[in-house]
Design a protein around this motif. Structure first.
Motif, PDB file in Angstrom:
ATOM      1  N   ARG A 112      -4.761   0.408 -14.298  1.00  0.00           N
ATOM      2  CA  ARG A 112      -3.482   1.010 -13.892  1.00  0.00           C
ATOM      3  C   ARG A 112      -3.648   2.130 -12.859  1.00  0.00           C
ATOM      4  N   ALA A 113      -2.625   2.308 -12.058  1.00  0.00           N
ATOM      5  CA  ALA A 113      -2.605   3.401 -11.076  1.00  0.00           C
ATOM      6  C   ALA A 113      -2.193   4.697 -11.770  1.00  0.00           C
ATOM      7  N   ASP A 114      -2.756   5.782 -11.318  1.00  0.00           N
ATOM      8  CA  ASP A 114      -2.334   7.095 -11.796  1.00  0.00           C
ATOM      9  C   ASP A 114      -0.958   7.403 -11.214  1.00  0.00           C
ATOM     10  N   GLU A 115      -0.134   8.039 -12.000  1.00  0.00           N
ATOM     11  CA  GLU A 115       1.193   8.442 -11.514  1.00  0.00           C
ATOM     12  C   GLU A 115       1.050   9.346 -10.293  1.00  0.00           C
TER      13      GLU A 115
ATOM     14  N   GLN B  83       1.744  10.688  -4.595  1.00  0.00           N
ATOM     15  CA  GLN B  83       1.102  11.046  -3.333  1.00  0.00           C
ATOM     16  C   GLN B  83       1.459  10.057  -2.232  1.00  0.00           C
ATOM     17  N   PHE B  84       1.461   8.747  -2.543  1.00  0.00           N
ATOM     18  CA  PHE B  84       1.841   7.741  -1.555  1.00  0.00           C
ATOM     19  C   PHE B  84       3.258   7.999  -1.052  1.00  0.00           C
ATOM     20  N   GLU B  85       4.181   8.200  -1.968  1.00  0.00           N
ATOM     21  CA  GLU B  85       5.572   8.422  -1.583  1.00  0.00           C
ATOM     22  C   GLU B  85       5.731   9.705  -0.780  1.00  0.00           C
ATOM     23  N   ARG B  86       4.988  10.749  -1.143  1.00  0.00           N
ATOM     24  CA  ARG B  86       5.060  12.014  -0.412  1.00  0.00           C
ATOM     25  C   ARG B  86       4.494  11.857   1.010  1.00  0.00           C
ATOM     26  N   GLU B  87       3.364  11.168   1.135  1.00  0.00           N
ATOM     27  CA  GLU B  87       2.723  11.012   2.453  1.00  0.00           C
ATOM     28  C   GLU B  87       3.495  10.085   3.387  1.00  0.00           C
TER      29      GLU B  87
ATOM     30  N   ILE C  72      -2.763   1.054  -4.720  1.00  0.00           N
ATOM     31  CA  ILE C  72      -1.863   2.039  -4.104  1.00  0.00           C
ATOM     32  C   ILE C  72      -2.648   2.980  -3.200  1.00  0.00           C
ATOM     33  N   GLU C  73      -3.875   3.310  -3.584  1.00  0.00           N
ATOM     34  CA  GLU C  73      -4.696   4.227  -2.788  1.00  0.00           C
ATOM     35  C   GLU C  73      -5.111   3.623  -1.450  1.00  0.00           C
ATOM     36  N   ASP C  74      -5.004   2.292  -1.310  1.00  0.00           N
ATOM     37  CA  ASP C  74      -5.431   1.608  -0.087  1.00  0.00           C
ATOM     38  C   ASP C  74      -4.277   1.207   0.831  1.00  0.00           C
ATOM     39  N   LEU C  75      -3.047   1.311   0.359  1.00  0.00           N
ATOM     40  CA  LEU C  75      -1.902   0.809   1.132  1.00  0.00           C
ATOM     41  C   LEU C  75      -1.775   1.458   2.509  1.00  0.00           C
ATOM     42  N   ILE C  76      -1.885   2.756   2.575  1.00  0.00           N
ATOM     43  CA  ILE C  76      -1.707   3.442   3.860  1.00  0.00           C
ATOM     44  C   ILE C  76      -2.780   2.994   4.844  1.00  0.00           C
ATOM     45  N   GLN C  77      -4.031   2.998   4.413  1.00  0.00           N
ATOM     46  CA  GLN C  77      -5.129   2.619   5.306  1.00  0.00           C
ATOM     47  C   GLN C  77      -5.034   1.153   5.729  1.00  0.00           C
ATOM     48  N   MET C  78      -4.686   0.258   4.812  1.00  0.00           N
ATOM     49  CA  MET C  78      -4.579  -1.160   5.165  1.00  0.00           C
ATOM     50  C   MET C  78      -3.462  -1.389   6.177  1.00  0.00           C
ATOM     51  N   ASN C  79      -2.349  -0.694   6.017  1.00  0.00           N
ATOM     52  CA  ASN C  79      -1.262  -0.825   6.982  1.00  0.00           C
ATOM     53  C   ASN C  79      -1.661  -0.248   8.339  1.00  0.00           C
ATOM     54  N   MET C  80      -2.461   0.811   8.338  1.00  0.00           N
ATOM     55  CA  MET C  80      -2.974   1.355   9.607  1.00  0.00           C
ATOM     56  C   MET C  80      -3.966   0.382  10.229  1.00  0.00           C
ATOM     57  N   ASN C  81      -4.856  -0.202   9.432  1.00  0.00           N
ATOM     58  CA  ASN C  81      -5.855  -1.146   9.944  1.00  0.00           C
ATOM     59  C   ASN C  81      -5.202  -2.344  10.625  1.00  0.00           C
ATOM     60  N   TYR C  82      -4.120  -2.829  10.065  1.00  0.00           N
ATOM     61  CA  TYR C  82      -3.417  -3.983  10.635  1.00  0.00           C
ATOM     62  C   TYR C  82      -2.374  -3.588  11.676  1.00  0.00           C
ATOM     63  N   GLU C  83      -2.305  -2.287  12.000  1.00  0.00           N
ATOM     64  CA  GLU C  83      -1.394  -1.770  13.030  1.00  0.00           C
ATOM     65  C   GLU C  83       0.050  -2.214  12.797  1.00  0.00           C
ATOM     66  N   VAL C  84       0.463  -2.097  11.554  1.00  0.00           N
ATOM     67  CA  VAL C  84       1.802  -2.511  11.154  1.00  0.00           C
ATOM     68  C   VAL C  84       2.882  -1.753  11.926  1.00  0.00           C
ATOM     69  N   ALA C  85       2.694  -0.462  12.122  1.00  0.00           N
ATOM     70  CA  ALA C  85       3.709   0.345  12.829  1.00  0.00           C
ATOM     71  C   ALA C  85       3.951  -0.176  14.240  1.00  0.00           C
ATOM     72  N   GLU C  86       2.923  -0.741  14.852  1.00  0.00           N
ATOM     73  CA  GLU C  86       3.069  -1.271  16.218  1.00  0.00           C
ATOM     74  C   GLU C  86       3.640  -2.687  16.228  1.00  0.00           C
ATOM     75  N   TYR C  87       3.115  -3.559  15.373  1.00  0.00           N
ATOM     76  CA  TYR C  87       3.467  -4.979  15.450  1.00  0.00           C
ATOM     77  C   TYR C  87       4.629  -5.392  14.564  1.00  0.00           C
ATOM     78  N   THR C  88       4.772  -4.758  13.415  1.00  0.00           N
ATOM     79  CA  THR C  88       5.856  -5.118  12.492  1.00  0.00           C
ATOM     80  C   THR C  88       6.475  -3.852  11.892  1.00  0.00           C
ATOM     81  N   PRO C  89       7.035  -2.983  12.737  1.00  0.00           N
ATOM     82  CA  PRO C  89       7.607  -1.736  12.213  1.00  0.00           C
ATOM     83  C   PRO C  89       8.694  -2.026  11.179  1.00  0.00           C
TER      84      PRO C  89
END
Length: 143
Positions: A18-21, A26-30, A63-80
Motif C-alpha cells: 500500500r501507498a503511504d497517505e 505529497q503528489f497532490e500538493r506537488e 504514486i512515488e513514480d507518477l511525476i517522474q514517469m510523466n516527465m520522462n514521457y514528456e506528457v506536458a508537451e505531447y498530451t497536455p
C-alpha cells in the motif's frame, strides 16, 4: 465496486504494498492534481503493481513514480491534460484525462503520443479494471 470484487479481478496481478497517505498528499500538493477517488483508494490498498488482470496485462506505477514517469514521457508537451498512470507493457499507456471533471480513462500510444490518439476506454477506475479483466479494453485499439 467492493474491495472483495476488486480482489477477485486482481488474483493474478502482483500488487505492491500500500501507498503511504503522505505519498498521496505529497503528489497532490506537488502537482495540484486531485486523484480520482477509486484510483486513490486502489493506491491505498496496492501502490501499483503488474501482471494479468483477466486476459490483459497491466503495469500500474507507484504514486512515488507518477511525476517522474510523466516527465520522462514528456506528457506536458505531447498530451497536455493527461496523467499517465501505467501501461499494458507494450505500445500503450493508461492515463486519466484530467481536462474535464469526469477524468475519463484513456489509452494512448507511446509512439505518436498525442491527444488526438487518446481513446476513451472507461469512465471510472473500477470500470477500467473490469474492462481489463473482461478483455474489453483493447477491442478498438490496434496492436
Amino acid at each position: 465496486m467492493s474491495a472483495s470484487h476488486i480482489d477477485q479481478l486482481l488474483v493474478a496481478f502482483e500488487k505492491n504494498p500500500r501507498a503511504d497517505e503522505s505519498s498521496l498528499t505529497q503528489f497532490e500538493r506537488e502537482t495540484g492534481i486531485v486523484l480520482p477517488t477509486e484510483y486513490a483508494d486502489f493506491l491505498r490498498r496496492f501502490n501499483g503493481g503488474e501482471g494479468f488482470i483477466g486476459i490483459e496485462y497491466a503495469r500500474f506505477w507507484r504514486i512515488e513514480d507518477l511525476i517522474q514517469m510523466n516527465m520522462n514521457y514528456e506528457v506536458a508537451e505531447y498530451t497536455p491534460g493527461l496523467l499517465l498512470f501505467g501501461t499494458n507493457g507494450g505500445r500503450e499507456a493508461f492515463a486519466f484525462d484530467m481536462r474535464t471533471a469526469a477524468t475519463a480513462i484513456v489509452v494512448v500510444p507511446f509512439i505518436g503520443m498525442e491527444l488526438s490518439e487518446a481513446l476513451p476506454v472507461a469512465v471510472t477506475f473500477d470500470d477500467f479494471l473490469l474492462a481489463l479483466f473482461e478483455g474489453r479494453l483493447f477491442q478498438d485499439v490496434e496492436h
